[in-house]
Design a protein around this motif. Structure first.
Motif, PDB file in Angstrom:
ATOM      1  N   ARG A 142       0.230   3.665 -15.974  1.00  0.00           N
ATOM      2  CA  ARG A 142       0.526   3.070 -17.283  1.00  0.00           C
ATOM      3  C   ARG A 142      -0.160   3.851 -18.414  1.00  0.00           C
ATOM      4  NH1 ARG A 142       3.117  -0.974 -18.830  1.00  0.00           N
ATOM      5  NH2 ARG A 142       3.401  -1.670 -16.670  1.00  0.00           N
ATOM      6  N   LEU A 143      -1.405   4.280 -18.189  1.00  0.00           N
ATOM      7  CA  LEU A 143      -2.119   5.057 -19.219  1.00  0.00           C
ATOM      8  C   LEU A 143      -1.403   6.366 -19.516  1.00  0.00           C
ATOM      9  CD1 LEU A 143      -5.873   4.533 -18.212  1.00  0.00           C
ATOM     10  CD2 LEU A 143      -4.687   3.634 -20.210  1.00  0.00           C
ATOM     11  N   TYR A 144      -0.986   7.076 -18.448  1.00  0.00           N
ATOM     12  CA  TYR A 144      -0.291   8.351 -18.670  1.00  0.00           C
ATOM     13  C   TYR A 144       1.077   8.125 -19.299  1.00  0.00           C
ATOM     14  CZ  TYR A 144      -3.866  10.805 -15.998  1.00  0.00           C
ATOM     15  OH  TYR A 144      -5.033  11.340 -15.587  1.00  0.00           O
ATOM     16  N   GLU A 147       0.834  -1.211   0.000  1.00  0.00           N
ATOM     17  CA  GLU A 147       0.000   0.000   0.000  1.00  0.00           C
ATOM     18  C   GLU A 147       0.866   1.258   0.000  1.00  0.00           C
ATOM     19  OE1 GLU A 147      -3.848  -1.828   2.427  1.00  0.00           O
ATOM     20  OE2 GLU A 147      -2.426  -0.476   3.424  1.00  0.00           O
ATOM     21  N   ARG A 148       1.949   1.231   0.793  1.00  0.00           N
ATOM     22  CA  ARG A 148       2.854   2.390   0.823  1.00  0.00           C
ATOM     23  C   ARG A 148       3.524   2.588  -0.550  1.00  0.00           C
ATOM     24  NH1 ARG A 148       4.293   3.366   6.266  1.00  0.00           N
ATOM     25  NH2 ARG A 148       2.333   3.196   7.430  1.00  0.00           N
ATOM     26  N   MET A 149       3.908   1.482  -1.168  1.00  0.00           N
ATOM     27  CA  MET A 149       4.530   1.578  -2.498  1.00  0.00           C
ATOM     28  C   MET A 149       3.532   2.135  -3.520  1.00  0.00           C
ATOM     29  SD  MET A 149       6.721  -1.961  -2.678  1.00  0.00           S
ATOM     30  CE  MET A 149       7.253  -1.674  -4.362  1.00  0.00           C
ATOM     31  N   MET A 172       3.043   9.315 -10.095  1.00  0.00           N
ATOM     32  CA  MET A 172       2.149   9.361 -11.258  1.00  0.00           C
ATOM     33  C   MET A 172       1.564  10.756 -11.428  1.00  0.00           C
ATOM     34  SD  MET A 172      -1.391   9.334 -11.980  1.00  0.00           S
ATOM     35  CE  MET A 172      -2.179   8.469 -10.639  1.00  0.00           C
ATOM     36  N   HIS A 173       1.144  11.384 -10.317  1.00  0.00           N
ATOM     37  CA  HIS A 173       0.584  12.746 -10.398  1.00  0.00           C
ATOM     38  C   HIS A 173       1.647  13.754 -10.842  1.00  0.00           C
ATOM     39  CE1 HIS A 173      -3.399  11.824  -8.964  1.00  0.00           C
ATOM     40  NE2 HIS A 173      -2.933  11.202  -7.887  1.00  0.00           N
ATOM     41  N   VAL A 230       7.865   6.145 -15.214  1.00  0.00           N
ATOM     42  CA  VAL A 230       8.641   4.900 -15.179  1.00  0.00           C
ATOM     43  C   VAL A 230       8.915   4.491 -13.731  1.00  0.00           C
ATOM     44  CG1 VAL A 230      10.910   3.921 -15.671  1.00  0.00           C
ATOM     45  CG2 VAL A 230       9.685   5.131 -17.459  1.00  0.00           C
ATOM     46  N   LYS A 231       9.258   5.473 -12.888  1.00  0.00           N
ATOM     47  CA  LYS A 231       9.494   5.169 -11.474  1.00  0.00           C
ATOM     48  C   LYS A 231       8.203   4.709 -10.798  1.00  0.00           C
ATOM     49  CE  LYS A 231      13.327   8.434 -10.937  1.00  0.00           C
ATOM     50  NZ  LYS A 231      13.779   9.682 -10.275  1.00  0.00           N
ATOM     51  N   ALA A 232       7.091   5.350 -11.174  1.00  0.00           N
ATOM     52  CA  ALA A 232       5.805   4.956 -10.593  1.00  0.00           C
ATOM     53  C   ALA A 232       5.472   3.510 -10.934  1.00  0.00           C
ATOM     54  CB  ALA A 232       4.704   5.890 -11.089  1.00  0.00           C
TER      55      ALA A 232
END
Length: 647
Positions: free
Chosen positions: A584-586, A541-543, A551-552, A571-573
């Protein structure tokens, strides 16, 4: 002779004379008959051929498009004046014969009893360029038609110059109605006419054009010269300004006809009245003497000749663009007057850009490329928000994208479910093998792999029960008790390492240690395994939280078109949470938009290169390299292009 005129941004690039016995392939491939050097054109885009009655063009490429009146088509028969588009090029097909220069000559009848009737003979004169070899002998004849004809090293030029000193576009020949005017296109090594370097020059028959070692001679020629009547005599003392007479043929009827062939070194367009009279007198003298000799007459025949020089007539055909109807709304009604007025205020380049962009958006929409179509509509909105039915198209694109997104999501869920079932079945097959090998302590760990996937799986429950019963039987022995103690000690140490990694926010390491604890078989009186499973869940959950945060950040960078930063964050997200669907969509959107931007930038650079603006092209290639998007296909292309000029 049919001809295909090729335009780019409203400017004629080159013209291609078409032979009915040959098929022509259009595309950006180097082997194409009509080369269209642009990234949006397929390598073999379309084929042009004559079927015995009409010229037809058909699309060859799976992804290529051929637009006629704003609509995509697969094939079409061409008529004279037909226009079509292979974005960004525009084409105009002309199937009209080139009208050559013609001279009419009238000579009255030589017989005193004649009724003074006359007959006319037409002489066709064509304008040609003769390519000369080192000894000055013609090795190729190039017929010059109407319009602008370009010459240079480029494959797209109508006249190809092989000499390395020639520019890609060296000079043009333009028919001004009376002769051809040569204009040098600021070539570094210059264009020479009769040994003199020129910028513009009105060509006269016999002029020699030299570029490096290449030599051409401009001439006015009669294509039927060898088929004209028999020569009677060569004139003498022809006035210096009058054209030389190569051949004169006399008929033996009451009406005599003289057929004159024009020597290449004279242009009839410049004759004056005195030249005509002198020429007439000179023609009549040998004709009369020959007539008297043949009929053995002693009386002198007075010959009155009237030479009517109609001159050199070039018929230049032009197809004026037909007025376009007022823009239409989607319902088919005429667009508001205010919209038409706003459109009329735009420059021709802006109008052409709007029309091309609108056609491209329609083509992309009809082929299901809704995101790309929406990008093209946004380009239109930057100029005017009311062009044709652009707003409706934008709304349709958004609806189509939303529907496609829902369909993709449903398909993804179905695929994920099928993959999950296959994975559960595969894991349980492995667990049964472990149980058969009497490795009972590992069975429970094996089955726990599917606890989150399918917690109510009856097959898994049966395997766990069988393994626990076998373990209970084994735990009765002393050796087994000692082994259990060692395993428990190892599990406790591993659990402590997992908690330490968790507190230090090294969640991947913490998850790894917690999973080891869950897989160790020991007497779990302190419920350590359940704590390990809880630790795994919390760490994930933390990850996911960290992944969503990245992502934001990536989404914000994407909105400002900072594609390099956006892709790095996303990529890091995904590395933290591969199952983060929004990330993945973004990420896919960032890759797609960055690729499109680099593609457009690369295409602009190639156009600048073709126009000779090397520094401008190099600047655009550097921007591509500075983007840092090394995984994009246009990154190595730009690097290669830039390296070619910076060696």
């Amino acid at each position: 002779m049919a001809k295909l005129n090729v335009f780019l941004n409203g400017t004629l690039q080159f013209s291609k004379d078409l032979d009915t016995d040959q098929e022509y392939v259009l595309g950006r491939g180097s082997q194409c008959d009509i080369c269209l050097d642009h990234a949006e054109v397929s390598r073999q885009h379309a084929k042009l051929k004559f079927d015995g009655n009409n010229w037809n063009i058909e699309v060859l490429s799976r992804f290529g498009r051929l637009m006629v009146n704003g609509h995509p088509i697969e094939s079409v028969s061409l008529t004279s004046g037909a226009q079509f588009t292979i974005s960004p090029f525009e084409f105009k097909f002309d199937d009209k014969e080139v009208v050559d220069k013609t001279i009419r000559v009238e000579i009255p009848a030589q017989d005193p009893v004649s009724d003074d009737k006359t007959s006319l003979q037409q002489i066709a004169v064509k304008s040609v360029l003769l390519r000369l070899d080192g000894q000055g002998e013609p090795v190729e004849e190039i017929t010059l038609g109407s319009g602008i004809i370009d010459a240079g090293r480029s494959r797209s030029c109508s006249i190809k110059i092989e000499d390395e000193k020639a520019s890609r576009r060296q000079f043009t020949l333009t028919n001004n109605g009376t002769t051809f005017v040569l204009e040098d296109l600021d070539s570094p090594n210059g264009t020479f006419v009769n040994g003199i370097k020129v910028k513009t020059h009105a060509l006269q028959s016999g002029d020699e054009i030299k570029i490096g070692k290449e030599i051409f001679r401009f001439e006015l020629m009669n294509p039927e010269f060898e088929n004209l009547p028999t020569t009677i005599g060569e004139p003498e003392d022809v006035p210096a300004k009058a054209p030389a007479m190569n051949q004169v043929s006399m008929g033996m009827d009451k009406t005599e006809v003289a057929v004159i062939k024009i020597s290449p070194q004279y242009s009839p367009a410049a004759w004056n009245q005195n030249d005509v009279q002198n020429y007439s007198d000179h023609i009549n003298e040998p004709v009369m003497s020959q007539k008297s000799a043949l009929k053995n007459k002693n009386t002198r025949i007075k010959v009155i000749a009237l030479v009517l020089i109609i001159g050199c007539i070039y018929v230049l055909t032009t197809n004026e663009e037909q007025p376009k109807p007022a823009p239409r709304t989607p319902a088919g009604q005429a667009a508001p007057a205010s919209e038409s007025a706003n459109i009329q205020k735009l420059s021709p380049e802006q109008k052409r850009f709007l029309e091309d962009t609108y056609n491209l958006a329609m083509s992309l929409y009809t082929t299901g490329k809704y995101d790309l179509a929406a990008l093209e509509i946004n380009k239109i909105f930057q100029i005017t928000p009311t062009y044709k039915d652009s707003k409706n198209i934008q709304a349709l694109c958004q609806q189509a994208l939303e529907i496609k997104k829902q369909q993709d999501e449903a398909e993804r869920r179905k695929k994920d479910q099928e993959e999950l079932q296959a994975k559960v079945s595969s894991v349980l097959d492995g667990c049964e093998k472990i149980l058969s090998a009497k490795k009972y302590g590992q069975v429970e760990s094996c089955v726990s792999q599917i606890s989150d996937m399918d917690p109510e799986n009856s097959r898994a429950q049966n395997l766990s029960m069988t393994a626990r019963q076998a373990i209970e039987q084994m735990e009765n022995s002393k050796d087994e008790q000692a082994s259990r103690a060692r395993r428990k000690s190892s599990a406790l140490r591993t659990f402590e390492n997992a908690k330490k990694a968790f507190n230090e926010k090294r969640y991947p390491a913490a998850i790894n240690n917690f999973e080891q604890v869950a897989n160790i078989s020991f007497s779990d009186s302190d419920d350590i395994k359940q704590k390990a499973k809880t630790g795994i869940k919390v760490a994930k959950e933390r990850m996911l939280e960290m992944s969503n945060h990245l992502m934001h950040e990536g989404k914000a960078a994407l909105e400002t078109k900072d594609y390099k930063n956006a892709i790095s964050k996303l990529v890091k997200a995904l590395a933290l949470s591969p199952d983060n669907g929004d990330a993945r969509l973004y990420f896919e959107k960032a890759e797609r938009e960055s690729h499109l931007e680099l593609k457009n930038l690369y295409a602009e650079a190639v156009i600048e290169e073709n126009l000779g603006n090397i520094e401008s092209a190099k600047k655009k290639w550097r921007i591509i390299l500075e983007s840092g998007l090394v995984n994009d296909s246009y990154y190595p292309k730009a690097k290669s292009k830039l390296g070619k000029y910076e060696r």
